[in-house]
Write a protein that holds these residues in place. Structure first.
Motif, mmCIF file in Angstrom:
data_model
loop_
_atom_site.group_PDB
_atom_site.id
_atom_site.type_symbol
_atom_site.label_atom_id
_atom_site.label_comp_id
_atom_site.label_asym_id
_atom_site.label_seq_id
_atom_site.Cartn_x
_atom_site.Cartn_y
_atom_site.Cartn_z
ATOM 1 N N VAL A 1 0.829 -1.196 0.000
ATOM 2 C CA VAL A 1 0.000 0.000 0.000
ATOM 3 C C VAL A 1 0.869 1.254 0.000
ATOM 4 O O VAL A 1 0.625 2.212 -0.732
ATOM 5 C CB VAL A 1 -0.956 -0.017 1.198
ATOM 6 C CG1 VAL A 1 -1.636 1.337 1.368
ATOM 7 C CG2 VAL A 1 -2.003 -1.100 1.031
ATOM 8 N N LYS A 2 1.909 1.257 0.805
ATOM 9 C CA LYS A 2 2.776 2.433 0.866
ATOM 10 C C LYS A 2 3.555 2.635 -0.437
ATOM 11 O O LYS A 2 3.735 3.766 -0.883
ATOM 12 C CB LYS A 2 3.744 2.293 2.042
ATOM 13 C CG LYS A 2 3.084 2.391 3.399
ATOM 14 C CD LYS A 2 4.123 2.277 4.516
ATOM 15 C CE LYS A 2 3.470 2.427 5.881
ATOM 16 N NZ LYS A 2 4.467 2.323 6.982
ATOM 17 N N GLU A 3 4.006 1.540 -1.010
ATOM 18 C CA GLU A 3 4.796 1.674 -2.245
ATOM 19 C C GLU A 3 3.943 2.167 -3.407
ATOM 20 O O GLU A 3 4.390 2.999 -4.189
ATOM 21 C CB GLU A 3 5.429 0.328 -2.591
ATOM 22 C CG GLU A 3 6.545 -0.095 -1.648
ATOM 23 C CD GLU A 3 7.088 -1.469 -1.990
ATOM 24 O OE1 GLU A 3 6.477 -2.149 -2.857
ATOM 25 O OE2 GLU A 3 8.100 -1.878 -1.401
ATOM 26 N N LYS B 1 -6.709 0.607 11.476
ATOM 27 C CA LYS B 1 -6.057 1.723 12.171
ATOM 28 C C LYS B 1 -4.644 1.944 11.652
ATOM 29 O O LYS B 1 -4.216 3.089 11.444
ATOM 30 C CB LYS B 1 -6.032 1.430 13.675
ATOM 31 C CG LYS B 1 -5.465 2.557 14.514
ATOM 32 C CD LYS B 1 -5.587 2.258 16.005
ATOM 33 C CE LYS B 1 -5.060 3.418 16.835
ATOM 34 N NZ LYS B 1 -5.173 3.151 18.286
ATOM 35 N N ALA B 2 -3.927 0.870 11.393
ATOM 36 C CA ALA B 2 -2.567 1.008 10.867
ATOM 37 C C ALA B 2 -2.577 1.635 9.481
ATOM 38 O O ALA B 2 -1.733 2.489 9.155
ATOM 39 C CB ALA B 2 -1.893 -0.363 10.832
ATOM 40 N N LEU B 3 -3.542 1.217 8.667
ATOM 41 C CA LEU B 3 -3.653 1.808 7.334
ATOM 42 C C LEU B 3 -4.024 3.285 7.411
ATOM 43 O O LEU B 3 -3.519 4.107 6.638
ATOM 44 C CB LEU B 3 -4.694 1.047 6.509
ATOM 45 C CG LEU B 3 -4.307 -0.358 6.044
ATOM 46 C CD1 LEU B 3 -5.512 -1.074 5.452
ATOM 47 C CD2 LEU B 3 -3.183 -0.277 5.013
ATOM 48 N N SER B 4 -4.917 3.646 8.372
ATOM 49 C CA SER B 4 -5.313 5.050 8.522
ATOM 50 C C SER B 4 -4.129 5.902 8.944
ATOM 51 O O SER B 4 -3.929 7.020 8.416
ATOM 52 C CB SER B 4 -6.445 5.167 9.534
ATOM 53 O OG SER B 4 -7.596 4.464 9.098
ATOM 54 N N CYS B 5 -3.318 5.403 9.853
ATOM 55 C CA CYS B 5 -2.139 6.167 10.282
ATOM 56 C C CYS B 5 -1.139 6.329 9.134
ATOM 57 O O CYS B 5 -0.551 7.408 8.946
ATOM 58 C CB CYS B 5 -1.471 5.464 11.475
ATOM 59 S SG CYS B 5 -2.485 5.466 12.974
ATOM 60 N N ALA B 6 -0.968 5.282 8.378
ATOM 61 C CA ALA B 6 -0.060 5.379 7.227
ATOM 62 C C ALA B 6 -0.591 6.375 6.199
ATOM 63 O O ALA B 6 0.176 7.150 5.612
ATOM 64 C CB ALA B 6 0.129 3.997 6.610
ATOM 65 N N LEU C 1 -0.699 11.931 3.740
ATOM 66 C CA LEU C 1 -1.395 13.188 3.499
ATOM 67 C C LEU C 1 -0.617 14.366 4.073
ATOM 68 O O LEU C 1 -0.595 15.455 3.457
ATOM 69 C CB LEU C 1 -2.794 13.137 4.104
ATOM 70 C CG LEU C 1 -3.786 12.179 3.418
ATOM 71 C CD1 LEU C 1 -5.080 12.113 4.204
ATOM 72 C CD2 LEU C 1 -4.059 12.646 1.987
ATOM 73 N N VAL C 2 0.012 14.183 5.202
ATOM 74 C CA VAL C 2 0.828 15.264 5.767
ATOM 75 C C VAL C 2 1.983 15.599 4.832
ATOM 76 O O VAL C 2 2.322 16.772 4.612
ATOM 77 C CB VAL C 2 1.343 14.868 7.165
ATOM 78 C CG1 VAL C 2 2.367 15.871 7.677
ATOM 79 C CG2 VAL C 2 0.193 14.777 8.150
ATOM 80 N N ALA D 1 -5.551 14.568 6.968
ATOM 81 C CA ALA D 1 -4.852 13.607 7.821
ATOM 82 C C ALA D 1 -5.407 13.629 9.233
ATOM 83 O O ALA D 1 -5.580 12.576 9.879
ATOM 84 C CB ALA D 1 -3.346 13.909 7.824
ATOM 85 N N GLY D 2 -5.711 14.830 9.724
ATOM 86 C CA GLY D 2 -6.282 14.937 11.061
ATOM 87 C C GLY D 2 -7.629 14.244 11.164
ATOM 88 O O GLY D 2 -7.955 13.620 12.194
ATOM 89 N N LEU D 3 -8.456 14.332 10.097
ATOM 90 C CA LEU D 3 -9.748 13.658 10.121
ATOM 91 C C LEU D 3 -9.578 12.148 10.239
ATOM 92 O O LEU D 3 -10.307 11.473 10.992
ATOM 93 C CB LEU D 3 -10.524 14.012 8.845
ATOM 94 C CG LEU D 3 -10.959 15.479 8.703
ATOM 95 C CD1 LEU D 3 -11.592 15.708 7.341
ATOM 96 C CD2 LEU D 3 -11.933 15.858 9.815
ATOM 97 N N LEU D 4 -8.615 11.572 9.458
ATOM 98 C CA LEU D 4 -8.380 10.130 9.529
ATOM 99 C C LEU D 4 -7.915 9.729 10.925
ATOM 100 O O LEU D 4 -8.378 8.713 11.497
ATOM 101 C CB LEU D 4 -7.339 9.721 8.475
ATOM 102 C CG LEU D 4 -7.807 9.673 7.020
ATOM 103 C CD1 LEU D 4 -6.635 9.353 6.108
ATOM 104 C CD2 LEU D 4 -8.897 8.628 6.847
ATOM 105 N N LEU D 5 -6.993 10.519 11.485
ATOM 106 C CA LEU D 5 -6.464 10.174 12.809
ATOM 107 C C LEU D 5 -7.529 10.331 13.896
ATOM 108 O O LEU D 5 -7.599 9.540 14.849
ATOM 109 C CB LEU D 5 -5.260 11.070 13.118
ATOM 110 C CG LEU D 5 -4.030 10.839 12.220
ATOM 111 C CD1 LEU D 5 -3.000 11.931 12.435
ATOM 112 C CD2 LEU D 5 -3.414 9.463 12.522
ATOM 113 N N TRP D 6 -8.373 11.330 13.755
ATOM 114 C CA TRP D 6 -9.406 11.578 14.769
ATOM 115 C C TRP D 6 -10.396 10.424 14.806
ATOM 116 O O TRP D 6 -10.778 9.932 15.861
ATOM 117 C CB TRP D 6 -10.086 12.892 14.435
ATOM 118 C CG TRP D 6 -11.010 13.386 15.528
ATOM 119 C CD1 TRP D 6 -11.192 12.864 16.767
ATOM 120 C CD2 TRP D 6 -11.880 14.524 15.439
ATOM 121 N NE1 TRP D 6 -12.103 13.581 17.475
ATOM 122 C CE2 TRP D 6 -12.555 14.624 16.687
ATOM 123 C CE3 TRP D 6 -12.141 15.472 14.462
ATOM 124 C CZ2 TRP D 6 -13.483 15.634 16.951
ATOM 125 C CZ3 TRP D 6 -13.061 16.485 14.740
ATOM 126 C CH2 TRP D 6 -13.726 16.553 15.967
#
Length: 1090
Positions: free
Chosen positions: A732-734, A753-758, A763-764, A772-777
């Motif tokens: 996913v990251k690549e 959750k791991a995918l959302s943080c990645a 996004l940052v 990014a803040g919306l995903l983390l929240w």
């Protein structure tokens, strides 16, 4: 001048090639027995000059042999050549005008011949005269011969009757007019004949006509039916043998009877030949009434013979006066069925053929004017131009007329076929014009033009080509070259007209075969009428009934509309509908044909169905491979899987097919394709074995990753269990497949959750911290979400997250101050004041922020809400004092605007003067005057001109940016006028946007009794707006792009290149040429200040 001696090289008997006999044959003396001249020979010498006057030939009796010899001398009297011994050579002698041959006559014991000699004295061909001495005494005919394709034709035989007084004693051709013949009889009567060339062709217009052409050759008629075959002259399809020499031939003009012809012979008889080219009988003998008795012995008593109906002939005869002619109508006599009687009328007449009794009347056009050609025409034809009847005529001087209107002056031949006029010109072109879509004026313009790139009416032909005939309801045009040979061409206009007619009648088979033969792009079958084609796809497949034909049609499909580009539709036809927007033509045709073939016989059309899948804009190779796999173990007689696969390899690159077969996850199919490829088994066998050993989902993941189908690979990998999640996260990251990955995992899981943080980290990095803040929240990472919201200045979300954590009051206040500082930097003073007042609990800083942002009303509200009137004296009034000084800044803007405005007028005056000076140099009628007037700002220096070429390939945004960089306000710069306009537009926009700010400032000044300053500010700002509004028509006048200064062409730029650069400028700086719009509807003034 230097004199150069030239020797005349003549070939003799000794210098000729003698084959196997060798040079001894040239040295061997051969005794030739030459008969002396005939007793009736006057033994006088005959002299003839070559046309250029450099050589002359003398025919004289040799004293040694008593026979005539021809000797060639140059103009200085030096002997050049002597003819070889010719037995029976007579005294007649004439040098061909072109200078290639010398003609004489030779008497044989059994024949009389015309012989030709070269200038070296050697014989070069002959032909036999078709009558003997006795015939000449009984009927003194004068035959007229012509040569074509090395064959001599007897074209006319003039019979002057049995009266010796009427026989000509002197015959000669005119020195200026090559087809004018002069004769003098024994009674000193001078007769002049003007001959003209015409082609006797059958006049039919339907496919029953054989496109027959008849050629007169003495007593034979050589007939060729060009619909069946093309036979080069002097050969022919049929020979019609008559008893007397033929003088005229005519075909029957009745519809469906145009394959019949009639021949007028020299003895006054008309022979009729029917469809099978069998002479039904010698039908009629011409008989003239008493008032036309003089025509009886006229050798050309009847000319321009026309066979109108079965028993009706029309011809032209000599009138009672030498300069008059009479129209003769020939009917069978009532008392003799084998005799034609004559009925006459005068002038150019139009026969009424379909009345009970045929009659003649004066021929007038639709406007009532009598039809009359300005000069005599040797060929005429009737046609319909734009629905009106017109008579076309061609003169011997190559002028083509329609009535009294001249259409062209360089036409060598013409023919009318159906609705087309075909002409050949002296510029070596064959034009085919559609008569129903052109007027007489349009014909004149079309014949005078050179034709465009895709002009279907123009075709280049060999020099001197002439039209023989056009096959009706066909595409063939028969041309004859100057040397006599024939060529068949398929004129593009006729071809396209025939194809359009066939397509309208749904005759797809004939259309396809014709297009394939003549190399017409097969896309026209669909492009001609897409709607009709799609409605009749099954008819198309049924008529073609050939796998190869259907495959050929599919492989030639392309998105181009050939009916608009390669083969433009006639103006009279309506443009047919194309596929709906979003649908591609190739996909629509492929899908339609595939559906039709699958519903008709999928086994028979298997290969064509595969072609339809492969030739789509995005080839459906996997679908095609799946259908190939289904063919394994099929019914006998059907296409096998191996044959289908071999055919697919012909259409698709083998490596691409291998990759797509691997994507089907069918290893048997992969092996089949791999065996057909050039791959080494050591390469793919271990790889396939490794894949077979894997778990199914992981196997498909490995295949998809190998094929770079990462979305499918991720889908299969997500089914492999948690132990493979790190590998999935890495993928996913690549490949940045975050959105796809989030849809594959449950929202409450650790993987989600791991995918959302990645995803948030990604996004940052992409400067999208708020998302990014919306995903983390939402996934519970509140601390990281707070940091993301704070960095993106999303203060409302940041406050919400801070209160959800919750943060202690002091940390919340500190967060509010940090956010307010960022908002202040972004000039978001109202929001910064809200944070400082409500969350940092610092009303003074909130009021200061509002005062700084000139938000006077809100600042007053907070002052009185918190009872801090002291801030009014310390901060508010000083800020108002600074705000009232805006009038000085506005005066500066007005001064700058006035200065730029005056400079723009000067620059435009200078460029207008330069343009006029350039036009004066080129003259008042300079053809480029309009171009100069439109080319205002093309650079005069190489630096700016070269920059044009450098930016031509950039995007539109970057190109506009680069254009703006060249807008320099420096005096004398090439684009100073544009720079001044740009600067004036920016000033107007800036001042106009201050309406709300000035309104709020005026209210605050009035509130604190700064009335004078407020009045001054209002007056200054109003005057500035009025001045700028009045200047807009002057700075941006109407028709600005057409009223610019001249182009100065640089040494390396042509005028055309400069104009192209100008077009780029017009597109790039459209905003500079567009005047700014002022918001006069915004109310900003205070009434109390008036």
């Amino acid at each position: 001048r230097r004199l150069v001696k030239r020797s005349l090289l003549c070939e003799t008997k000794e210098t000729q090639f003698h084959g196997s006999e060798g040079k001894q044959a040239a040295q061997r003396k051969i005794q030739v027995c030459v008969r002396p001249a005939a007793p009736w020979d006057d033994r006088r010498p005959r002299v003839t000059w070559r046309g250029d006057g450099q050589l002359f030939a003398v025919s004289a009796v040799c004293p040694q042999t008593g026979a005539r010899k021809v000797r060639v001398w140059n103009r200085e009297g030096v002997l050049q050549a002597t003819s070889e011994p010719i037995s029976g050579l007579e005294q007649a002698l004439c040098w061909k005008p072109s200078g290639s041959l010398i003609a004489s006559t030779q008497r044989h014991p059994n024949k009389h011949s015309v012989v030709f000699l070269e200038k070296n004295g050697l014989l070069h061909g002959d032909f036999t005269l078709p009558f003997n001495k006795d015939q000449a005494k009984a009927r003194p005919d004068k035959p007229l011969w012509t040569v074509g394709n090395y064959h001599w034709y007897l074209k006319q035989s003039l019979n002057f009757g049995r009266d010796p007084q009427k026989a000509p004693v002197c015959v000669c051709w005119d020195a200026e007019s090559p087809l004018r013949l002069h004769m003098v009889t024994r009674t000193w009567t001078s007769i002049t004949y003007d001959w003209g060339w015409t082609t006797e062709r059958s006049p039919g217009l339907d496919d029953t006509d054989d496109a027959s052409v008849a050629v007169i050759d003495g007593s034979k008629i050589l007939v060729t039916t060009f619909r069946q075959r093309v036979v080069p002259p002097p050969m022919c399809s049929f020979e019609l043998q008559l008893k007397s020499p033929v003088n005229q031939v005519t075909f029957l003009c009745r519809p469906h009877g145009t394959n019949q012809l009639a021949a007028l012979t020299a003895d006054g008889q008309i022979s009729v030949y029917s469809q099978g080219w069998v002479c039904s009988k010698i039908k009629w003998l011409l008989s003239f009434p008493a008032e036309f008795a003089l025509l009886q012995d006229d050798p050309v008593a009847l000319r321009q013979l026309l066979w109108l109906r079965d028993e009706l002939f029309v011809g032209v005869g000599s009138g009672l006066l030498p300069t008059s002619s009479t129209l003769l109508m020939l009917h069978p006599a009532e008392d003799a069925s084998d005799t034609l009687t004559v009925r006459s009328a005068k002038c150019l007449l139009q026969p009424r053929l379909y009345c009970p009794e045929p009659s003649v009347e004066k021929w007038c056009d639709s406007s009532g004017c009598r039809i009359n050609f300005p000069v005599p025409c040797v060929q005429m034809a009737l046609c319909s131009i734009s629905g009106e009847e017109h008579l076309l005529g061609l003169t011997d001087r190559s002028h083509l007329y329609a009535g009294d209107a001249e259409l062209a002056s360089n036409v060598s031949s013409f023919a009318v076929c159906n609705d087309f006029l075909l002409v050949t010109t002296h510029s070596h072109a064959c034009r085919c014009l559609h008569l129903s879509s052109l007027s007489v004026k349009g014909l004149q313009v079309a014949l005078a033009s050179d034709g465009g790139q895709n002009d279907e009416s123009l075709r280049r032909v060999e020099r001197g080509s002439r039209i023989v005939t056009v096959v009706p309801q066909d595409t063939r045009v028969i041309l004859q070259m100057p040397r006599g040979n024939l060529e068949t061409v398929h004129h593009r206009a006729l071809v396209l007209a025939q194809l359009r007619q066939w397509l309208d009648s749904l005759r797809f088979r004939e259309t396809f075969e014709c297009m394939r033969k003549l190399r017409i792009n097969l896309n026209l079958i669909y492009d001609h009428n897409p709607k009709v084609f799609l409605e009749n796809v099954k008819t198309f497949v049924t008529q073609l009934d050939s796998i190869n034909y259907i495959n050929l049609f599919l492989t030639e499909l392309k998105e181009e509309d050939t009916a608009s580009t390669m083969y433009p539709r006639p103006e009279s036809s309506c443009v047919q509908s194309q596929p709906a927007p979003g649908q591609k033509k190739v996909d629509v045709v492929c899908d339609s044909l595939r559906s039709a073939m699958e519903s008709m016989d999928p086994n028979k059309f298997c290969l064509s169905i595969l072609t339809a899948h492969v030739k789509k804009t995005v080839p459906e190779l996997e679908v095609a491979l799946q259908k190939v796999r289904k063919l394994r173990g099929g019914s006998p007689g059907a296409v096998t899987a191996e044959e289908a696969l071999k055919y697919l390899l012909f259409l698709v690159n083998v490596n691409d097919l291998y990759e797509h077969s691997l994507g089907t996850y069918d290893f048997e199919l992969v092996l089949m394709v791999a065996e057909k490829s050039q791959k080494d088994p050591k390469e793919y066998i271990p790889f396939l074995n490794m894949l077979k050993s894997l778990e199914p989902n992981y196997q498909r993941y490995t295949i998809d990753k190998h094929l770079k189908r990462y979305r499918k690979a991720l889908h299969h990998l997500s089914k492999c269990g948690e132990e493979h999640f790190p590998e999935a996260l890495k993928l996913v990251k690549e490949q940045k497949l975050y959105s796809e990955a989030l849809r594959l995992y449950t929202a409450n899981g650790a993987q989600y959750k791991a995918l959302s943080c990645a995803y948030a980290e990604h996004l940052v990095e992409q400067q999208q911290a708020e998302q990014a803040g919306l995903l983390l929240w939402r996934c519970g990472e509140t601390i990281r979400a707070l940091q993301a919201f704070a960095s993106s200045s999303s203060w409302r979300n940041a406050i919400c997250v801070a209160q959800q954590i919750p943060l202690p009051p002091d940390q919340l206040a500190l967060l509010a101050r940090d956010l307010a500082e960022k908002l202040t930097e972004q000039r978001r003073y109202s929001e910064a004041a809200l944070l400082l007042d409500q969350y940092a609990k610092d009303c003074e800083e909130a009021i200061v922020a509002l005062v700084t942002g000139a938000v006077w009303d809100e600042a007053l509200r907070l002052i009185y809400m918190h009872n801090r009137q002291d801030i009014t004296e310390t901060n508010l009034k000083p800020a108002l004092t600074e705000g009232k000084n805006h009038s000085a800044w506005k005066c500066e803007q007005v001064a700058t605007f006035t200065r730029h405005r005056a400079r723009l007028a000067v620059v435009r005056e200078q460029k207008q003067k330069a343009r006029l000076d350039m036009l004066d140099e080129d003259g008042p009628d300079c053809p480029d005057a309009e171009l100069y007037s439109e080319a205002s700002s093309v650079m005069t220096s190489s630096k700016y001109s070269q920059s044009n070429s450098r930016i031509s390939s950039r995007s539109s945004k970057n190109r506009r940016k680069a254009e703006r960089k060249k807008l320099s306000l420096k005096e004398g710069s090439p684009m100073e006028d544009r720079a001044l306009m740009h600067a004036l537009g920016e000033i107007i926009t800036t001042v106009d946007k201050m309406r709300e700010e000035v309104h709020n400032l005026l209210k605050a000044l009035v509130l604190f009794q700064f009335d004078k300053q407020a009045e001054k500010l209002q007056v200054v700002y109003e005057e500035a707006l009025q001045m700028m509004e009045s200047a807009v028509p002057e700075v941006w006048p109407e028709g600005l792009p057409n009223n610019q200064a001249p182009v100065t062409v640089t040494p390396h730029l042509s005028l055309l290149q400069s104009f192209f650069c100008l077009c780029q400028h017009f597109l790039a700086d459209a905003e500079v040429l567009t005047p700014p719009k002022m918001r006069n509807g915004v109310k900003w003034k205070l009434t109390i200040l008036k």
